[in-house]
Design a protein around this motif. Structure first.
Motif, PDB file in Angstrom:
ATOM      1  N   GLU A  64     -53.858 -21.901 -23.557  1.00  0.00           N
ATOM      2  CA  GLU A  64     -53.211 -20.583 -23.576  1.00  0.00           C
ATOM      3  C   GLU A  64     -54.062 -19.522 -22.874  1.00  0.00           C
ATOM      4  N   SER A  65     -55.377 -19.504 -23.173  1.00  0.00           N
ATOM      5  CA  SER A  65     -56.205 -18.431 -22.599  1.00  0.00           C
ATOM      6  C   SER A  65     -56.336 -18.594 -21.081  1.00  0.00           C
ATOM      7  N   ILE A  66     -56.262 -19.839 -20.595  1.00  0.00           N
ATOM      8  CA  ILE A  66     -56.326 -20.048 -19.132  1.00  0.00           C
ATOM      9  C   ILE A  66     -55.014 -19.591 -18.496  1.00  0.00           C
ATOM     10  N   ILE A  67     -53.896 -20.046 -19.054  1.00  0.00           N
ATOM     11  CA  ILE A  67     -52.597 -19.738 -18.437  1.00  0.00           C
ATOM     12  C   ILE A  67     -52.319 -18.232 -18.490  1.00  0.00           C
ATOM     13  N   ARG A  68     -52.778 -17.593 -19.556  1.00  0.00           N
ATOM     14  CA  ARG A  68     -52.599 -16.130 -19.661  1.00  0.00           C
ATOM     15  C   ARG A  68     -53.243 -15.402 -18.473  1.00  0.00           C
ATOM     16  N   ASP A  69     -54.304 -16.017 -17.913  1.00  0.00           N
ATOM     17  CA  ASP A  69     -55.043 -15.388 -16.817  1.00  0.00           C
ATOM     18  C   ASP A  69     -54.546 -15.833 -15.430  1.00  0.00           C
ATOM     19  N   CYS A  70     -53.456 -16.627 -15.392  1.00  0.00           N
ATOM     20  CA  CYS A  70     -53.037 -17.218 -14.109  1.00  0.00           C
ATOM     21  C   CYS A  70     -51.654 -16.752 -13.657  1.00  0.00           C
ATOM     22  N   ASN A  71     -51.484 -16.745 -12.327  1.00  0.00           N
ATOM     23  CA  ASN A  71     -50.180 -16.455 -11.738  1.00  0.00           C
ATOM     24  C   ASN A  71     -49.383 -17.731 -11.491  1.00  0.00           C
ATOM     25  N   VAL A  72     -50.110 -18.827 -11.214  1.00  0.00           N
ATOM     26  CA  VAL A  72     -49.438 -20.097 -10.903  1.00  0.00           C
ATOM     27  C   VAL A  72     -50.170 -21.240 -11.592  1.00  0.00           C
ATOM     28  N   LEU A  73     -49.396 -22.174 -12.167  1.00  0.00           N
ATOM     29  CA  LEU A  73     -49.959 -23.410 -12.722  1.00  0.00           C
ATOM     30  C   LEU A  73     -49.409 -24.587 -11.921  1.00  0.00           C
ATOM     31  N   ILE A  74     -50.308 -25.411 -11.381  1.00  0.00           N
ATOM     32  CA  ILE A  74     -49.897 -26.649 -10.695  1.00  0.00           C
ATOM     33  C   ILE A  74     -50.213 -27.777 -11.672  1.00  0.00           C
ATOM     34  N   HIS A  75     -49.165 -28.338 -12.263  1.00  0.00           N
ATOM     35  CA  HIS A  75     -49.369 -29.213 -13.429  1.00  0.00           C
ATOM     36  C   HIS A  75     -49.387 -30.689 -13.011  1.00  0.00           C
ATOM     37  N   LEU A  76     -50.538 -31.146 -12.517  1.00  0.00           N
ATOM     38  CA  LEU A  76     -50.638 -32.525 -12.039  1.00  0.00           C
ATOM     39  C   LEU A  76     -51.010 -33.514 -13.141  1.00  0.00           C
ATOM     40  N   ALA A  77     -51.553 -33.031 -14.256  1.00  0.00           N
ATOM     41  CA  ALA A  77     -52.037 -33.958 -15.297  1.00  0.00           C
ATOM     42  C   ALA A  77     -50.885 -34.777 -15.856  1.00  0.00           C
ATOM     43  N   ALA A  78     -51.097 -36.077 -15.927  1.00  0.00           N
ATOM     44  CA  ALA A  78     -50.090 -36.978 -16.493  1.00  0.00           C
ATOM     45  C   ALA A  78     -50.711 -38.360 -16.625  1.00  0.00           C
ATOM     46  N   VAL A  79     -50.043 -39.219 -17.416  1.00  0.00           N
ATOM     47  CA  VAL A  79     -50.381 -40.643 -17.419  1.00  0.00           C
ATOM     48  C   VAL A  79     -49.463 -41.254 -16.378  1.00  0.00           C
ATOM     49  N   THR A  80     -50.041 -41.843 -15.332  1.00  0.00           N
ATOM     50  CA  THR A  80     -49.266 -42.026 -14.098  1.00  0.00           C
ATOM     51  C   THR A  80     -48.921 -43.466 -13.713  1.00  0.00           C
ATOM     52  N   ASN A  81     -49.408 -44.439 -14.428  1.00  0.00           N
ATOM     53  CA  ASN A  81     -49.126 -45.814 -13.997  1.00  0.00           C
ATOM     54  C   ASN A  81     -47.782 -46.282 -14.568  1.00  0.00           C
ATOM     55  N   ALA A  82     -46.751 -46.331 -13.696  1.00  0.00           N
ATOM     56  CA  ALA A  82     -45.388 -46.641 -14.157  1.00  0.00           C
ATOM     57  C   ALA A  82     -45.295 -48.048 -14.744  1.00  0.00           C
ATOM     58  N   GLU A  83     -45.909 -49.024 -14.091  1.00  0.00           N
ATOM     59  CA  GLU A  83     -45.808 -50.411 -14.577  1.00  0.00           C
ATOM     60  C   GLU A  83     -46.431 -50.575 -15.958  1.00  0.00           C
ATOM     61  N   VAL A  84     -47.601 -49.928 -16.154  1.00  0.00           N
ATOM     62  CA  VAL A  84     -48.319 -50.061 -17.428  1.00  0.00           C
ATOM     63  C   VAL A  84     -47.656 -49.218 -18.526  1.00  0.00           C
ATOM     64  N   SER A  85     -46.777 -48.292 -18.121  1.00  0.00           N
ATOM     65  CA  SER A  85     -46.209 -47.360 -19.101  1.00  0.00           C
ATOM     66  C   SER A  85     -45.333 -48.063 -20.149  1.00  0.00           C
ATOM     67  N   PHE A  86     -44.906 -49.298 -19.871  1.00  0.00           N
ATOM     68  CA  PHE A  86     -44.158 -50.060 -20.880  1.00  0.00           C
ATOM     69  C   PHE A  86     -45.053 -50.402 -22.067  1.00  0.00           C
ATOM     70  N   GLN A  87     -46.350 -50.563 -21.789  1.00  0.00           N
ATOM     71  CA  GLN A  87     -47.293 -50.938 -22.863  1.00  0.00           C
ATOM     72  C   GLN A  87     -47.934 -49.735 -23.538  1.00  0.00           C
ATOM     73  N   ASN A  88     -47.914 -48.559 -22.911  1.00  0.00           N
ATOM     74  CA  ASN A  88     -48.550 -47.393 -23.558  1.00  0.00           C
ATOM     75  C   ASN A  88     -47.592 -46.199 -23.645  1.00  0.00           C
ATOM     76  N   LYS A  89     -46.380 -46.526 -24.121  1.00  0.00           N
ATOM     77  CA  LYS A  89     -45.321 -45.508 -24.243  1.00  0.00           C
ATOM     78  C   LYS A  89     -45.785 -44.287 -25.040  1.00  0.00           C
ATOM     79  N   ASP A  90     -46.530 -44.527 -26.125  1.00  0.00           N
ATOM     80  CA  ASP A  90     -46.921 -43.401 -26.994  1.00  0.00           C
ATOM     81  C   ASP A  90     -47.776 -42.408 -26.236  1.00  0.00           C
ATOM     82  N   LEU A  91     -48.750 -42.934 -25.487  1.00  0.00           N
ATOM     83  CA  LEU A  91     -49.633 -42.037 -24.725  1.00  0.00           C
ATOM     84  C   LEU A  91     -48.844 -41.323 -23.622  1.00  0.00           C
ATOM     85  N   VAL A  92     -47.969 -42.063 -22.944  1.00  0.00           N
ATOM     86  CA  VAL A  92     -47.144 -41.459 -21.887  1.00  0.00           C
ATOM     87  C   VAL A  92     -46.329 -40.303 -22.467  1.00  0.00           C
TER      88      VAL A  92
END
Ligand SMILES: NC(=O)c1ccc[n+]([C@@H]2O[C@H](COP(=O)([O-])OP(=O)(O)OC[C@H]3O[C@@H](n4cnc5c(N)ncnc54)[C@H](O)[C@@H]3O)[C@@H](O)[C@H]2O)c1
Length: 317
Positions: A64-92
């Motif tokens: 919150e304190s970071i976004i409050r100070d920003c004009n733009v957020l580029i939200h790249l963070a994610a769990v990104t391996n599509a094939e493995v996502s069947f095994q780690n649905k909860d984390l995804v």
């Protein structure tokens, strides 16, 4: 202008943070929780940019304190391996759904515009040429990863209607191209890695002649810089795609540099997709341009790995 980039150390982020082209840029917050341990992405950042790295989870209240100070957020963070996502649905689901909810609500609250990278995998089982106007009922993502991205798209649409969130969604094709924080579990990069190591190239049994959308890393970065520069936060979805290719097209280029590749056909849980092309017409009409070239990009990545395995003869590098 202050901006924040989450997932800043990853494949896209590690190139983006070195190639920001935004007028009147003041502070650049970099947020990453080292899930994928890309420490090297922080080496040798260019001087003259006011970076502020924070080791932080996107689910944290401290966003919150970071976004409050920003004009733009580029939200790249994610769990990104599509094939493995069947095994780690909860984390995804935790990172890709709850994490997005956390930051998007702060963006709406503090009037911070959001860039959300979705994926062309939301098109799922389609044929022919598809574009952003296709019906919701035709979007059939084939993995928990792609489902989480479609969920994100709808979440942002509802936050824009109810809470005045300003955003733009990019449906990115699979990224090709070198960065210091690059990953190797998607087509093109994975094939280059396997070929450079002298391993058999693992190709899904159905995929050799099927077309899929790809995006050069520079084209992706340019599109991000462009929408910030031109303030294209119109709450729309844009396909960001350099080229549509078959796996055979990609392997033919790799063969020009590593002639003795071996193909190993394998099964995959997301193999039921069909051949399809994704249109980039809407993004072109908005002023986004494409300059990446698969051949140059493959050559550059192979060149980075040129001394890894002495028995692999690489030509024309
Ligand atoms: N690379 C592609 O082919 C591609 C294609 C379509 C969409 N995308 C999307 O673009 C974005 C960036 O992709 P990428 O290839 O750079 O991914 P990546 O996996 O290389 O990087 C993701 C980064 O996010 C960080 N991260 C993960 N969970 C986190 C959390 N809870 N808190 C903070 N940081 C966290 C990781 O440590 C990593 O550095 C992702 O949202 C991805 O889904 C990528």
């Amino acid at each position: 202008m202050n901006i924040c980039i989450t997932g800043a150390l990853g494949h896209i982020g590690s190139r983006l943070i070195r190639n920001l082209s935004i007028p009147s840029l003041n502070r650049v917050y970099l947020v990453d929780n080292f899930l994928t341990q890309r420490y090297a992405s922080l080496f040798d950042l260019p001087s003259g940019v006011n970076y502020c790295f924070q080791e932080m989870d996107i689910l944290s209240k401290e966003m919150e304190s970071i976004i409050r100070d920003c004009n733009v957020l580029i939200h790249l963070a994610a769990v990104t391996n599509a094939e493995v996502s069947f095994q780690n649905k909860d984390l995804v689901n935790k990172v890709n759904r709850k994490g997005l909810e956390n930051v998007a609500q702060f963006c709406a609250k503090y009037n911070c515009s959001l860039i959300f990278p979705s994926t062309t995998s939301v098109y799922g089982v389609q044929t022919g040429l598809v574009d952003e106007n296709c019906k919701d009922s035709d979007l059939r993502p084939q993995s928990p990863y792609a489902e989480s991205k479609l969920y994100g798209e709808k979440l942002l649409q509802s936050l824009s209607q109810n809470n005045n969130l300003k955003f733009v969604t990019f449906r990115l094709g699979t990224i090709f191209g070198y960065s210091i924080g690059m990953r190797f579990h998607t087509a093109v990069n994975k094939f280059i890695w396997q070929a450079s190591m002298g391993e058999g190239i693992t190709v899904w049994k159905t995929a050799l002649n099927q077309k899929r959308p790809y995006c050069g890393l520079n084209d992706c970065i340019n599109a991000i810089n462009y929408v910030i520069d031109k303030q294209v936060f119109d709450c729309q979805i844009y396909n960001i795609v350099t080229v549509n290719l078959t796996v055979k097209d990609i392997l033919d280029v790799i063969k020009e540099y590593i002639p003795d590749i071996r193909i190993k056909f394998v099964d995959s849980p997301i193999m039921n997709q069909l051949s399809y092309n994704v249109s980039n017409k809407k993004s072109l009409e908005c002023g986004i341009t494409y300059h990446d070239n698969l051949k140059d990009s493959i050559r550059e990545t192979i060149n980075k790995l040129r001394n890894v395995n002495y028995s692999i003869i690489k030509q024309n590098l």
